[in-house]
Design an enzyme around this catalytic site. Structure first.
Site, PDB file in Angstrom:
ATOM      1  CG  ASP A 187      61.490 190.252  15.853  1.00 11.52           C
ATOM      2  OD1 ASP A 187      60.384 189.926  15.397  1.00 11.52           O
ATOM      3  OD2 ASP A 187      61.916 189.821  16.940  1.00 11.52           O
ATOM      4  CE  LYS A 200      56.366 190.245  13.103  1.00 12.12           C
ATOM      5  NZ  LYS A 200      57.670 190.567  13.700  1.00 12.12           N
ATOM      6  CG  ASP A 248      61.254 186.228  14.288  1.00 10.58           C
ATOM      7  OD1 ASP A 248      61.042 185.076  13.860  1.00 10.58           O
ATOM      8  OD2 ASP A 248      61.171 186.528  15.495  1.00 10.58           O
ATOM      9  CG  ASN A 249      57.587 186.705  14.300  1.00 11.04           C
ATOM     10  OD1 ASN A 249      58.096 187.709  14.781  1.00 11.04           O
ATOM     11  ND2 ASN A 249      57.462 185.585  14.992  1.00 11.04           N
ATOM     12  CD  GLU A 306      58.398 184.917  18.885  1.00  9.66           C
ATOM     13  OE1 GLU A 306      57.799 185.996  18.637  1.00  9.66           O
ATOM     14  OE2 GLU A 306      58.876 184.178  17.997  1.00  9.66           O
TER      15      GLU A 306
END
Length: 264
Positions: free
Chosen positions: A188, A191, A216-217, A246
């Site tokens: 996280d 990226k 994540d993401n 989120e």
């Protein structure tokens, strides 16, 4: 020079654009513009402001209360890119199911996800959490201690914080920390670093068959090169957990769950 008639013709288009994408405009306002104003006025970072709120309103030693207090701040005051409650439940469920003993988190940020993982771990498990930003790492350390996970309280579920760029610490995990393999990795951080760090974990033989990588993401803001590699390299079984960004229920997002199978 644009004539008034042409300018007026664009008003319906602009209004439609704003209405259709209002949640992204709100995200930009809360995450960028409001942050800059409050940074200037208070002289503190938004992460430090969040910690002050949690310290004032949270119950020390109660991880669930610390997390819910953090969530209250993020929903009603300023946006922070914690994993949040919706994705946090996926993270916790996977840890319950897999029962990992050695975990790596890349991107401690404010310590929110570290607390979520720590309260879920088996008693003899160890979480190593890596953060390159010293200011955020200082906030995370205080949050982790406030929740009751530190080296001084006799808690067996240990959290070890490492302040370093991920690409500098991953190659030296075995000699520095005595870690042979990671059972679970939570990504996280930036990226653009997902693929690089996944390949570093492979190159330094820190994954074993069955190791889980949760990223994540992967939809917003996305990690296309990472996902392309995971799908095509033949080393992983993968699936996407479709969620929302989120603290923004109207912006779609997702988490990628990879299971390492090695080279066949």
């Amino acid at each position: 020079m644009v004539s008034p008639a042409i300018a007026l013709a664009f008003i319906p288009f602009l209004m439609t654009l704003i209405i259709r994408h209002r949640h992204y405009f709100l995200l930009f306002w809360r995450a960028v513009l409001l942050r800059k104003v409050r940074d200037y006025v208070t002289g503190l970072s938004r992460e430090e402001r969040a910690f002050q709120y949690v310290m004032t309103h949270g119950i020390p030693g109660d991880p669930e209360n610390i997390l819910s207090t953090f969530d209250t701040w993020c929903y009603h005051s300023e946006y922070l890119s914690n994993v949040g409650p919706e994705k946090g439940k996926i993270l916790e469920r996977l840890i319950y199911e897999k029962v990992p003993l050695t975990l790596l988190e890349l991107g401690t940020y404010c310590g929110y996800s570290a607390v979520r993982m720590a309260q879920t771990l088996p008693l003899n498990a160890r979480l190593y959490t890596v953060e390159m930003d010293e200011r955020n790492a200082a906030v995370a350390e205080k949050i982790i201690r406030l929740a009751g996970f530190d080296e001084e309280n006799g808690e067996c579920r240990g959290v070890e914080q490492i302040i370093s760029p991920s690409d500098e610490v991953i190659p030296h995990f075995r000699e520095r920390f005595g870690v042979d393999k990671f059972d679970f990795v939570f990504m996280d951080h930036w990226k653009r670093c997902y693929l690089r760090d996944l390949q570093l974990l492979e190159d330094h033989n820190l994954l074993q068959e069955g190791s889980v990588i949760l990223a994540d993401n992967v939809i917003f803001t996305g990690a296309p090169h990472f996902m392309q590699y995971a799908k095509s390299c033949g080393k992983y079984r993968w699936k996407i957990h479709r969620t929302h960004l989120e603290y923004f229920h109207y912006i779609r997002d997702g988490m990628a769950e990879l299971t390492y199978v090695g080279l066949k």
